[in-house]
Design a protein around this motif. Structure first.
Motif, mmCIF file in Angstrom:
data_model
loop_
_atom_site.group_PDB
_atom_site.id
_atom_site.type_symbol
_atom_site.label_atom_id
_atom_site.label_comp_id
_atom_site.label_asym_id
_atom_site.label_seq_id
_atom_site.Cartn_x
_atom_site.Cartn_y
_atom_site.Cartn_z
ATOM 1 N N ALA A 234 0.834 -1.208 0.000
ATOM 2 C CA ALA A 234 0.000 0.000 0.000
ATOM 3 C C ALA A 234 0.865 1.253 0.000
ATOM 4 O O ALA A 234 0.586 2.224 -0.718
ATOM 5 N N TYR A 235 1.932 1.240 0.793
ATOM 6 C CA TYR A 235 2.845 2.389 0.831
ATOM 7 C C TYR A 235 3.545 2.560 -0.518
ATOM 8 O O TYR A 235 3.645 3.684 -1.034
ATOM 9 N N LEU A 236 3.996 1.472 -1.096
ATOM 10 C CA LEU A 236 4.706 1.551 -2.377
ATOM 11 C C LEU A 236 3.775 1.915 -3.530
ATOM 12 O O LEU A 236 4.228 2.378 -4.577
ATOM 13 N N ARG B 185 5.059 8.088 -6.709
ATOM 14 C CA ARG B 185 6.287 8.735 -6.273
ATOM 15 C C ARG B 185 6.189 10.257 -6.367
ATOM 16 O O ARG B 185 6.824 10.992 -5.590
ATOM 17 N N GLY B 186 5.377 10.739 -7.280
ATOM 18 C CA GLY B 186 5.196 12.178 -7.405
ATOM 19 C C GLY B 186 4.624 12.817 -6.154
ATOM 20 O O GLY B 186 4.872 14.004 -5.886
ATOM 21 N N GLN B 187 3.848 12.045 -5.366
ATOM 22 C CA GLN B 187 3.315 12.570 -4.115
ATOM 23 C C GLN B 187 4.437 12.861 -3.128
ATOM 24 O O GLN B 187 4.425 13.873 -2.433
ATOM 25 N N ASP C 216 8.060 16.940 -0.694
ATOM 26 C CA ASP C 216 9.426 17.423 -0.461
ATOM 27 C C ASP C 216 9.613 18.833 -1.017
ATOM 28 O O ASP C 216 10.286 19.674 -0.401
ATOM 29 N N SER C 217 9.012 19.101 -2.178
ATOM 30 C CA SER C 217 9.165 20.421 -2.789
ATOM 31 C C SER C 217 8.488 21.513 -1.974
ATOM 32 O O SER C 217 8.860 22.684 -2.057
ATOM 33 N N LYS D 10 -5.885 8.033 -8.857
ATOM 34 C CA LYS D 10 -4.741 8.664 -8.238
ATOM 35 C C LYS D 10 -5.092 10.092 -7.865
ATOM 36 O O LYS D 10 -5.727 10.808 -8.633
ATOM 37 N N THR D 11 -4.687 10.476 -6.683
ATOM 38 C CA THR D 11 -4.918 11.855 -6.263
ATOM 39 C C THR D 11 -3.629 12.631 -6.353
ATOM 40 O O THR D 11 -2.548 12.062 -6.297
#
Length: 235
Positions: free
Chosen positions: A111-113, A117-119, A124-125, A228-229
């Protein structure tokens, strides 16, 4: 013995059954959270140990894990001069916690994976700390994805609690067998029928609870496939 006289006796063992289940669920969740964290972040040595634990929990039959907890751990403790301190109830909680933690880790990790990755990059940004990223961005999406699998693990736990009778814990299943033996197995069908209703009711409650939380999720879309959100800049 008719069913009306049998039900109160079976229900009298239900608190112990629920206590074993809730302790195992709570401890197993904590174990799964720790194991998943190390497996995702790939900490040398510790991650390999976490993988080994999950492999054990998923590969060894639950009833055998209960035997290891009840019969094996006292032997191991005796080698260090520690007396036998595990009751059947405590061993049941320990064995089921280890099983549930390993199984649930294999629900949490995918679920975590599965979170895009953009989230992570978007969080981070925006200058989020790791804790903020988990609690505000990645965590809610992970929970939504993991809910169906977590619901299944809860139902499996309800089923597996019935195995604790094999190490002497006086749960509902053990009480049912005592009733049948006392009545010379005359009411086996009626007893198992009542047991089926009790376990079905517990599973139904779990299913309704999981369904409720799924509908409460901000990512829930009725009659549609999961989507995807994206992280909003205002988050």
């Amino acid at each position: 013995m008719d069913i009306s006289a049998m039900i109160p006796e079976l229900l009298s063992a239900l608190p112990l059954t629920l206590a074993i289940m809730f302790v195992a669920l709570l401890a197993g969740f904590c174990l799964a959270l720790v194991a998943t964290t190390f497996r995702v972040r790939r900490v040398p040595v510790i991650s390999q140990l976490a993988d080994l634990y999950v492999s054990y929990a998923r590969s060894v039959p639950v009833v055998l894990q209960l035997f290891v907890a009840f019969y094996g751990l006292p032997v191991l403790a005796g080698l260090f001069g520690v007396p036998d301190f595990l009751s059947a109830t405590a061993a049941s909680m320990l064995g089921l916690s280890l099983y549930h933690g390993g199984y649930l880790s294999e629900v949490m990790r995918p679920a975590y994976l599965a979170v895009d990755r953009g989230q992570h990059d978007a969080a981070d940004s925006l200058g989020y700390s790791f804790r903020q990223k988990i609690f505000r961005v990645v965590g809610p999406q992970t929970i939504h994805i993991a809910l169906p699998g977590y619901g299944n693990s809860l139902i499996y736990m309800i089923h597996n609690v019935a195995l604790v009778m094999y190490i002497g814990a006086a749960d509902v299943m053990a009480t049912a067998h005592l009733i049948m033996e006392r009545d010379y197995n005359q009411y086996q069908f009626q007893t198992y029928l009542v047991l089926a209703v009790i376990y079905s009711a517990m599973c139904l409650i779990v299913w309704l609870a999981v369904r409720f939380f799924e509908r409460r999720s901000s990512m829930y879309v009725p009659n549609a496939a999961p989507i995807k959100t994206t992280l909003m800049a205002s988050a």
